[in-house]
Design an enzyme around this catalytic site. Sequence first.
Site, PDB file in Angstrom:
ATOM      1  N   HIS A   1       0.631  -0.980   0.205  1.00 32.35           N
ATOM      2  CA  HIS A   1      -0.330   0.177   0.339  1.00 32.35           C
ATOM      3  C   HIS A   1       0.695   1.571   0.263  1.00 32.35           C
ATOM      4  O   HIS A   1       1.210   1.442   0.639  1.00 32.35           O
ATOM      5  CB  HIS A   1      -1.004  -0.359   1.255  1.00 32.35           C
ATOM      6  CG  HIS A   1      -1.801  -1.080   1.110  1.00 32.35           C
ATOM      7  ND1 HIS A   1      -2.258  -2.157   2.275  1.00 32.35           N
ATOM      8  CD2 HIS A   1      -2.705  -1.761  -0.080  1.00 32.35           C
ATOM      9  CE1 HIS A   1      -2.967  -2.702   1.827  1.00 32.35           C
ATOM     10  NE2 HIS A   1      -3.149  -2.298   0.664  1.00 32.35           N
ATOM     11  N   ALA A   2       0.788   1.800  -1.081  1.00 31.18           N
ATOM     12  CA  ALA A   2       1.478   3.053  -1.478  1.00 31.18           C
ATOM     13  C   ALA A   2       1.724   4.384   0.120  1.00 31.18           C
ATOM     14  O   ALA A   2       3.320   4.642   0.321  1.00 31.18           O
ATOM     15  CB  ALA A   2       1.012   4.043  -2.555  1.00 31.18           C
ATOM     16  N   ARG A   3       0.267   4.463   0.561  1.00 30.98           N
ATOM     17  CA  ARG A   3       1.014   5.561   1.748  1.00 30.98           C
ATOM     18  C   ARG A   3       1.482   5.375   3.197  1.00 30.98           C
ATOM     19  O   ARG A   3       1.807   5.934   3.427  1.00 30.98           O
ATOM     20  CB  ARG A   3      -0.288   6.222   2.013  1.00 30.98           C
ATOM     21  CG  ARG A   3      -1.106   5.161   2.730  1.00 30.98           C
ATOM     22  CD  ARG A   3      -2.510   5.783   2.698  1.00 30.98           C
ATOM     23  NE  ARG A   3      -3.846   5.048   2.735  1.00 30.98           N
ATOM     24  CZ  ARG A   3      -5.196   5.016   3.439  1.00 30.98           C
ATOM     25  NH1 ARG A   3      -5.327   6.651   2.873  1.00 30.98           N
ATOM     26  NH2 ARG A   3      -6.381   4.240   3.400  1.00 30.98           N
ATOM     27  N   GLU A   4       1.832   3.509   3.296  1.00 31.57           N
ATOM     28  CA  GLU A   4       2.433   2.957   4.130  1.00 31.57           C
ATOM     29  C   GLU A   4       4.027   2.831   4.276  1.00 31.57           C
ATOM     30  O   GLU A   4       4.451   2.106   4.402  1.00 31.57           O
ATOM     31  CB  GLU A   4       1.845   1.566   4.494  1.00 31.57           C
ATOM     32  CG  GLU A   4      -0.196   1.471   4.710  1.00 31.57           C
ATOM     33  CD  GLU A   4      -0.411  -0.123   4.601  1.00 31.57           C
ATOM     34  OE1 GLU A   4       0.788  -0.861   4.430  1.00 31.57           O
ATOM     35  OE2 GLU A   4      -1.234   0.174   4.336  1.00 31.57           O
TER      36      GLU A   4
ATOM     37  N   ASN B   1      -3.510  -5.986  -1.941  1.00 31.56           N
ATOM     38  CA  ASN B   1      -4.157  -6.151  -0.953  1.00 31.56           C
ATOM     39  C   ASN B   1      -5.281  -7.278  -1.237  1.00 31.56           C
ATOM     40  O   ASN B   1      -5.620  -7.789  -0.327  1.00 31.56           O
ATOM     41  CB  ASN B   1      -3.420  -6.164  -0.080  1.00 31.56           C
ATOM     42  CG  ASN B   1      -2.756  -7.576   1.352  1.00 31.56           C
ATOM     43  OD1 ASN B   1      -2.367  -8.441   0.758  1.00 31.56           O
ATOM     44  ND2 ASN B   1      -3.361  -6.954   2.415  1.00 31.56           N
TER      45      ASN B   1
ATOM     46  N   HIS C   1       4.127  -4.613   6.558  1.00 33.41           N
ATOM     47  CA  HIS C   1       2.264  -3.179   6.153  1.00 33.41           C
ATOM     48  C   HIS C   1       2.257  -2.393   6.899  1.00 33.41           C
ATOM     49  O   HIS C   1       3.261  -2.101   8.253  1.00 33.41           O
ATOM     50  CB  HIS C   1       0.979  -4.606   6.397  1.00 33.41           C
ATOM     51  CG  HIS C   1       0.545  -4.622   5.102  1.00 33.41           C
ATOM     52  ND1 HIS C   1      -0.073  -4.211   3.689  1.00 33.41           N
ATOM     53  CD2 HIS C   1       1.344  -6.183   4.669  1.00 33.41           C
ATOM     54  CE1 HIS C   1      -0.187  -4.978   2.917  1.00 33.41           C
ATOM     55  NE2 HIS C   1       1.015  -6.280   3.424  1.00 33.41           N
ATOM     56  N   SER C   2       1.583  -1.578   7.730  1.00 26.89           N
ATOM     57  CA  SER C   2       1.265  -0.542   8.695  1.00 26.89           C
ATOM     58  C   SER C   2      -0.458   0.005   8.600  1.00 26.89           C
ATOM     59  O   SER C   2      -0.705   0.203   7.371  1.00 26.89           O
ATOM     60  CB  SER C   2       2.162   0.658   8.788  1.00 26.89           C
ATOM     61  OG  SER C   2       1.923   1.179   7.888  1.00 26.89           O
ATOM     62  N   TYR C   3      -0.931   0.621   9.798  1.00 24.44           N
ATOM     63  CA  TYR C   3      -0.617   0.742  11.189  1.00 24.44           C
ATOM     64  C   TYR C   3      -0.962  -0.204  12.191  1.00 24.44           C
ATOM     65  O   TYR C   3      -2.846  -0.881  11.640  1.00 24.44           O
ATOM     66  CB  TYR C   3       0.064   1.731  11.671  1.00 24.44           C
ATOM     67  CG  TYR C   3      -1.586   2.724  11.539  1.00 24.44           C
ATOM     68  CD1 TYR C   3      -2.418   2.433  12.789  1.00 24.44           C
ATOM     69  CD2 TYR C   3      -2.063   3.333  10.165  1.00 24.44           C
ATOM     70  CE1 TYR C   3      -3.628   3.371  12.575  1.00 24.44           C
ATOM     71  CE2 TYR C   3      -3.451   4.401  10.376  1.00 24.44           C
ATOM     72  CZ  TYR C   3      -4.802   4.007  11.767  1.00 24.44           C
ATOM     73  OH  TYR C   3      -5.143   5.021  11.536  1.00 24.44           O
TER      74      TYR C   3
ATOM     75  N   GLU D   1       1.881  -5.239  10.836  1.00 31.73           N
ATOM     76  CA  GLU D   1       1.210  -4.228  10.353  1.00 31.73           C
ATOM     77  C   GLU D   1       2.356  -3.242  11.855  1.00 31.73           C
ATOM     78  O   GLU D   1       1.696  -3.433  12.433  1.00 31.73           O
ATOM     79  CB  GLU D   1      -0.304  -4.279  11.335  1.00 31.73           C
ATOM     80  CG  GLU D   1      -0.517  -5.286   9.847  1.00 31.73           C
ATOM     81  CD  GLU D   1      -1.462  -4.430   9.228  1.00 31.73           C
ATOM     82  OE1 GLU D   1      -1.112  -2.756   8.977  1.00 31.73           O
ATOM     83  OE2 GLU D   1      -1.954  -5.169   8.495  1.00 31.73           O
TER      84      GLU D   1
END
Length: 416
Positions: free
Chosen positions: A176-179, A251, A304-306, A378
Amino acid sequence: MLAFLILVTVTLASAHHSGEHFEGEKVFRVNVEDENDISLLHELASTRQIDFWKPDSVTQIKPHSTVDFRVKAEDILAVEDFLEQNELQYEVLINNLRSVLEAQFDSRVRTTGHSYEKYNNWETIEAWTKQVTSENPDLISRTAIGTTFLGNNIYLLKVGKPGPNKPAIFMDCGFHAREWISHAFCQWFVREAVLTYGYESHMTEFLNKLDFYVLPVLNIDGYIYTWTKNRMWRKTRSTNAGTTCIGTDPNRNFDAGWCTTGASTDPCDETYCGSAAESEKETKALADFIRNNLSSIKAYLTIHSYSQMILYPYSYDYKLPENNAELNNLAKAAVKELATLYGTKYTYGPGATTIYPAAGGSDDWAYDQGIKYSFTFELRDKGRYGFILPESQIQATCEETMLAIKYVTNYVLGHL
């Protein structure tokens, strides 16, 4: 030395030029008690443009949980009125998203070179993959396993001492791009491998006996977009037939209960599952590589996050994996090990019950391919910063995560 140190001033405008500025936007956290609260949030999401941070979609909200979401500045008053009129308990996690974005970088003056303790753009990461390989030819090799929708090479680093028929662990970041903390961790892992091999006994044993396939960034197109246009972008950047809405959630794009729960058939949604399983060039490249190397890959780790969790299958179903007790005990021990450094508390368990049901995930798919040690990490935090974790927390986050990764690796090595 100065000839190689070009200093540039980095502000929000230059890091994300000609795109979203996020001035005045807020991130809310709502306490959800029952089905009535869930219905109210569905109503809110149907009338306002809500960017759900946790869970990923309004469809994944469960009773007795908290929901984090971003609201545009022009909708703030209306959203606050709605929450108060309906007596929904809430707090504001981020009062002005732009301010937090500006504070994410430690300094407005940054070097153009790669740094493990800062967030690096794709151009820098791509150059780093080449450099770290050329500087460590006895430990690292680089291959492109495919290309993205926009034609960027998807680079994979093979980390380990050369040897025949070695078992392997596959680890990926940047779904995921923003993570952004996810992307940072894969780079940090390679750093630790290079710096500690021959000095630290566990890493030396790992690299002698195992190979690590490290995919630093899967969703490269989306990641580039977070640097140039929209820091909050999540999906890929592929086009979709019959709509101007862009991208698929990578995902939700794997053939593991594909598009049955916790995923959307609407291309405009953040959890869009794609036109078919593995419709995305990125997910197809990853899946093809794992299928072609299935006999050697013994564990799959996706970062991943968060929310500070270690999750294992299943997420597309409430059923438990055959080795549930083993995975639960391993996750429990890894969480305990992680906490020894800074006291960071993680939770753990099967994805569907621990966080939310979600079909089409890579961890479930890998497990169903026969990789019995399959985990989603995460990383930090629990919502204070969410996807905008400051650079000042990169080192600590990566250091503690390394402890958990090494614990899992040691276990896998002992159970081949």
